[in-house]
Design a protein around this motif. Sequence first.
Motif, PDB file in Angstrom:
ATOM      1  N   ASP A  21      33.979 -29.063 -45.288  1.00 20.96           N
ATOM      2  CA  ASP A  21      32.751 -29.431 -44.580  1.00 20.96           C
ATOM      3  C   ASP A  21      31.570 -29.087 -45.486  1.00 20.96           C
ATOM      4  O   ASP A  21      31.235 -27.913 -45.639  1.00 20.96           O
ATOM      5  CB  ASP A  21      32.661 -28.674 -43.257  1.00 20.96           C
ATOM      6  N   PRO A  22      30.927 -30.102 -46.092  1.00 21.20           N
ATOM      7  CA  PRO A  22      29.813 -29.847 -47.022  1.00 21.20           C
ATOM      8  C   PRO A  22      28.633 -29.122 -46.372  1.00 21.20           C
ATOM      9  O   PRO A  22      27.831 -28.499 -47.074  1.00 21.20           O
ATOM     10  CB  PRO A  22      29.397 -31.262 -47.467  1.00 21.20           C
ATOM     11  N   GLU A  23      28.545 -29.174 -45.027  1.00 19.47           N
ATOM     12  CA  GLU A  23      27.420 -28.542 -44.329  1.00 19.47           C
ATOM     13  C   GLU A  23      27.712 -27.095 -43.931  1.00 19.47           C
ATOM     14  O   GLU A  23      26.818 -26.359 -43.529  1.00 19.47           O
ATOM     15  CB  GLU A  23      27.065 -29.347 -43.070  1.00 19.47           C
ATOM     16  N   ALA A  24      28.951 -26.679 -44.021  1.00 22.06           N
ATOM     17  CA  ALA A  24      29.339 -25.334 -43.569  1.00 22.06           C
ATOM     18  C   ALA A  24      28.727 -24.256 -44.465  1.00 22.06           C
ATOM     19  O   ALA A  24      28.540 -24.457 -45.664  1.00 22.06           O
ATOM     20  CB  ALA A  24      30.849 -25.202 -43.548  1.00 22.06           C
ATOM     21  N   LYS A  25      28.437 -23.111 -43.853  1.00 25.02           N
ATOM     22  CA  LYS A  25      27.847 -21.992 -44.596  1.00 25.02           C
ATOM     23  C   LYS A  25      28.772 -20.780 -44.669  1.00 25.02           C
ATOM     24  O   LYS A  25      28.623 -19.936 -45.549  1.00 25.02           O
ATOM     25  CB  LYS A  25      26.525 -21.556 -43.926  1.00 25.02           C
ATOM     26  N   ASN A  26      29.722 -20.692 -43.745  1.00 21.37           N
ATOM     27  CA  ASN A  26      30.610 -19.528 -43.676  1.00 21.37           C
ATOM     28  C   ASN A  26      31.957 -19.867 -44.323  1.00 21.37           C
ATOM     29  O   ASN A  26      32.784 -20.578 -43.742  1.00 21.37           O
ATOM     30  CB  ASN A  26      30.801 -19.104 -42.212  1.00 21.37           C
ATOM     31  N   ALA A  27      32.159 -19.353 -45.527  1.00 30.42           N
ATOM     32  CA  ALA A  27      33.364 -19.680 -46.291  1.00 30.42           C
ATOM     33  C   ALA A  27      34.635 -19.150 -45.618  1.00 30.42           C
ATOM     34  O   ALA A  27      35.695 -19.788 -45.676  1.00 30.42           O
ATOM     35  CB  ALA A  27      33.258 -19.112 -47.706  1.00 30.42           C
ATOM     36  N   ILE A  28      34.522 -18.001 -44.956  1.00 25.75           N
ATOM     37  CA  ILE A  28      35.704 -17.394 -44.326  1.00 25.75           C
ATOM     38  C   ILE A  28      36.194 -18.250 -43.166  1.00 25.75           C
ATOM     39  O   ILE A  28      37.384 -18.567 -43.058  1.00 25.75           O
ATOM     40  CB  ILE A  28      35.382 -15.959 -43.842  1.00 25.75           C
ATOM     41  N   LYS A  29      35.262 -18.664 -42.302  1.00 22.02           N
ATOM     42  CA  LYS A  29      35.642 -19.507 -41.157  1.00 22.02           C
ATOM     43  C   LYS A  29      36.155 -20.862 -41.626  1.00 22.02           C
ATOM     44  O   LYS A  29      37.086 -21.420 -41.044  1.00 22.02           O
ATOM     45  CB  LYS A  29      34.436 -19.690 -40.231  1.00 22.02           C
ATOM     46  N   LEU A  30      35.539 -21.385 -42.675  1.00 26.12           N
ATOM     47  CA  LEU A  30      35.954 -22.677 -43.219  1.00 26.12           C
ATOM     48  C   LEU A  30      37.396 -22.605 -43.731  1.00 26.12           C
ATOM     49  O   LEU A  30      38.205 -23.511 -43.482  1.00 26.12           O
ATOM     50  CB  LEU A  30      35.009 -23.091 -44.358  1.00 26.12           C
ATOM     51  N   ALA A  31      37.714 -21.534 -44.428  1.00 28.03           N
ATOM     52  CA  ALA A  31      39.082 -21.343 -44.938  1.00 28.03           C
ATOM     53  C   ALA A  31      40.072 -21.228 -43.781  1.00 28.03           C
ATOM     54  O   ALA A  31      41.155 -21.831 -43.805  1.00 28.03           O
ATOM     55  CB  ALA A  31      39.153 -20.097 -45.820  1.00 28.03           C
ATOM     56  N   GLN A  32      39.697 -20.473 -42.740  1.00 32.82           N
ATOM     57  CA  GLN A  32      40.572 -20.300 -41.579  1.00 32.82           C
ATOM     58  C   GLN A  32      40.839 -21.628 -40.873  1.00 32.82           C
ATOM     59  O   GLN A  32      41.974 -21.937 -40.495  1.00 32.82           O
ATOM     60  CB  GLN A  32      39.952 -19.303 -40.589  1.00 32.82           C
ATOM     61  N   LYS A  33      39.776 -22.408 -40.696  1.00 29.89           N
ATOM     62  CA  LYS A  33      39.919 -23.716 -40.029  1.00 29.89           C
ATOM     63  C   LYS A  33      40.822 -24.649 -40.833  1.00 29.89           C
ATOM     64  O   LYS A  33      41.655 -25.365 -40.275  1.00 29.89           O
ATOM     65  CB  LYS A  33      38.538 -24.363 -39.843  1.00 29.89           C
ATOM     66  N   GLY A  34      40.624 -24.648 -42.157  1.00 26.28           N
ATOM     67  CA  GLY A  34      41.426 -25.516 -43.019  1.00 26.28           C
ATOM     68  C   GLY A  34      42.905 -25.153 -42.965  1.00 26.28           C
ATOM     69  O   GLY A  34      43.769 -26.029 -42.865  1.00 26.28           O
ATOM     70  N   VAL A  35      43.199 -23.860 -43.015  1.00 31.46           N
ATOM     71  CA  VAL A  35      44.587 -23.401 -42.956  1.00 31.46           C
ATOM     72  C   VAL A  35      45.208 -23.773 -41.612  1.00 31.46           C
ATOM     73  O   VAL A  35      46.351 -24.262 -41.543  1.00 31.46           O
ATOM     74  CB  VAL A  35      44.671 -21.872 -43.193  1.00 31.46           C
ATOM     75  N   ALA A  36      44.450 -23.552 -40.514  1.00 27.84           N
ATOM     76  CA  ALA A  36      44.951 -23.876 -39.172  1.00 27.84           C
ATOM     77  C   ALA A  36      45.232 -25.377 -39.034  1.00 27.84           C
ATOM     78  O   ALA A  36      46.249 -25.779 -38.460  1.00 27.84           O
ATOM     79  CB  ALA A  36      43.941 -23.430 -38.114  1.00 27.84           C
ATOM     80  N   GLU A  37      44.327 -26.187 -39.566  1.00 27.34           N
ATOM     81  CA  GLU A  37      44.464 -27.648 -39.492  1.00 27.34           C
ATOM     82  C   GLU A  37      45.735 -28.126 -40.188  1.00 27.34           C
ATOM     83  O   GLU A  37      46.512 -28.912 -39.632  1.00 27.34           O
ATOM     84  CB  GLU A  37      43.230 -28.299 -40.137  1.00 27.34           C
ATOM     85  N   PHE A  38      45.965 -27.646 -41.407  1.00 31.82           N
ATOM     86  CA  PHE A  38      47.130 -28.113 -42.173  1.00 31.82           C
ATOM     87  C   PHE A  38      48.436 -27.458 -41.703  1.00 31.82           C
ATOM     88  O   PHE A  38      49.511 -28.052 -41.836  1.00 31.82           O
ATOM     89  CB  PHE A  38      46.914 -27.897 -43.670  1.00 31.82           C
ATOM     90  N   ALA A  39      48.340 -26.247 -41.152  1.00 30.94           N
ATOM     91  CA  ALA A  39      49.533 -25.609 -40.595  1.00 30.94           C
ATOM     92  C   ALA A  39      50.024 -26.398 -39.387  1.00 30.94           C
ATOM     93  O   ALA A  39      51.235 -26.576 -39.177  1.00 30.94           O
ATOM     94  CB  ALA A  39      49.229 -24.170 -40.204  1.00 30.94           C
ATOM     95  N   LYS A  40      49.064 -26.902 -38.592  1.00 31.43           N
ATOM     96  CA  LYS A  40      49.389 -27.716 -37.421  1.00 31.43           C
ATOM     97  C   LYS A  40      50.095 -29.012 -37.834  1.00 31.43           C
ATOM     98  O   LYS A  40      50.963 -29.517 -37.137  1.00 31.43           O
ATOM     99  CB  LYS A  40      48.087 -28.032 -36.672  1.00 31.43           C
ATOM    100  N   LYS A  41      49.701 -29.532 -39.004  1.00 31.51           N
ATOM    101  CA  LYS A  41      50.300 -30.775 -39.513  1.00 31.51           C
ATOM    102  C   LYS A  41      51.580 -30.509 -40.321  1.00 31.51           C
ATOM    103  O   LYS A  41      52.136 -31.418 -40.928  1.00 31.51           O
ATOM    104  CB  LYS A  41      49.285 -31.518 -40.386  1.00 31.51           C
ATOM    105  N   LYS A  42      51.975 -29.231 -40.346  1.00 33.90           N
ATOM    106  CA  LYS A  42      53.204 -28.817 -41.036  1.00 33.90           C
ATOM    107  C   LYS A  42      53.207 -29.173 -42.529  1.00 33.90           C
ATOM    108  O   LYS A  42      54.222 -29.610 -43.076  1.00 33.90           O
ATOM    109  CB  LYS A  42      54.446 -29.410 -40.351  1.00 33.90           C
ATOM    110  N   ARG A  43      52.046 -28.988 -43.160  1.00 34.55           N
ATOM    111  CA  ARG A  43      51.994 -29.149 -44.617  1.00 34.55           C
ATOM    112  C   ARG A  43      52.688 -27.940 -45.249  1.00 34.55           C
ATOM    113  O   ARG A  43      52.510 -26.799 -44.811  1.00 34.55           O
ATOM    114  CB  ARG A  43      50.551 -29.242 -45.122  1.00 34.55           C
TER     115      ARG A  43
END
Length: 462
Positions: free
Chosen positions: A162-184
């Motif tokens: 997300d180019p607009e995001a400011k919190n790197a920690i939350k962004l990393a958490q969201k990304g991991v959760a998203e791809f874990a859900k998709k079983k990457r």
Amino acid sequence: MVLRNLGSSITNALKKLVGATTVDADLIRELKNDLLKALLAADVKLEIAIKVADYVEERALKEELPPGIPRQKHIVSIVHDQLVKVMGAQEEKLNITPGKTNTLLFVGIQGSGKTTCVAKVANWLNKRGMKPSMVCADTDRPGAYEQLKQLGDKIHVPVYGDPEAKNAIKLAQKGVAEFAKKKREVILIDTAGRHRKERAMLKEMHDIAKKIEPDEIILVIDGTLGQQAYEQARAFAAATDIGSIVVTKLDGSAKGGGALSACAATKAPIKFIGVGEKVDDFEKFDPTGFVGRLLNMGDIEALLESVKAAQIEPDEEAIKAFMTGKFTLRDMYAQMENIGKMGSIGKLLSFLPGFSQGLPEGLEDTSEENMKKFMCMMESMTADELNEPSIIKSSRVDRIAKGSGCTQAEVKQLLKQFFQMRKMMKQMKKGFGRRGAKIPNIGNLNALQKGMDIPKKYRRGK
């Protein structure tokens, strides 16, 4: 070849030894000094360089010769073994467990090539049948997400960010959760570049690691940093648990020894090296094979690995013709298509004994761009010319040049390289020098494609 200057300096020192009629303490001391100078010129840290040189001298002077082994050959083996030891002793694999979601966190200083490195590892995993994905957690650098997305589209790997995001920690958490859900299978996280003196940035890196609990933290080190790499690596190791190192930009660096010293600061192994700008210019790091190429001894196992990764299906008849030096321009065209998947002829030959430190005269100009130009010229030739290049004289050269949009000089250069390559392949079939090394035959390549073991004579000693 990576660190060519270091390799040629050490090889030249060893040539003096091998060519000597007697090996005494003075000659061994001279070898020690030459080895020390070569390591320091490549920016290996002073303490490490001295330790290597002293160890070689001590073993060369005191160690008993194995039965039937000449002293010269034994000392060459000592130099080889000690360099392997300094570079990590053995090949280490990524900490990936099949059947579960694995996360790899990438950290490093600004300008180290970290974002490109993330894409290179993803591409490497993709080619080996895994399902990688990438997360951009760099909220500091403008265009970071766009760069990773562009690379992801190129290698067909999904990217979260997300180019607009400011919190790197939350962004990393969201990304991991998203791809874990998709079983990457593997999630690679790109973080902001940081300097060892930027305490806030180092804390952010530590906090990201704490929140997402990655399976492995990978430090990306710039191969052009020289001895600065040691201090940078030490600072990162103090801030978080570094599991492995990737050294980038080693293709054009004379100071790569400094980056190779970084494993001493982190006590973490080097697992990959970047040897060019393209996503395929990336190699698994094996200390034994790397030192083999460094000392012009070749690395056949890495060659076979590259063939497999490029998904090349060997043509028995064509390769047999190549290996006996009886191939035509038509055969050469087909092989250039395959070699193009691996980068260039230069990269291919760097894995072979005798060519690790440079190509023979007449074959220097073998970049991917020039291979495409050569292929264009061959497309302007007749069937007779492709099958029997010796019939191509001045009038035919002129016609081929005009048909391909090249100059007559470039057509002549193609022919020169063709005949030079035929001659070289005949020499390779006979074997190289005293070591008697030979290129693997077609059966070995086909065995690899079918998933069989690499023949014993091409395996590295482990």
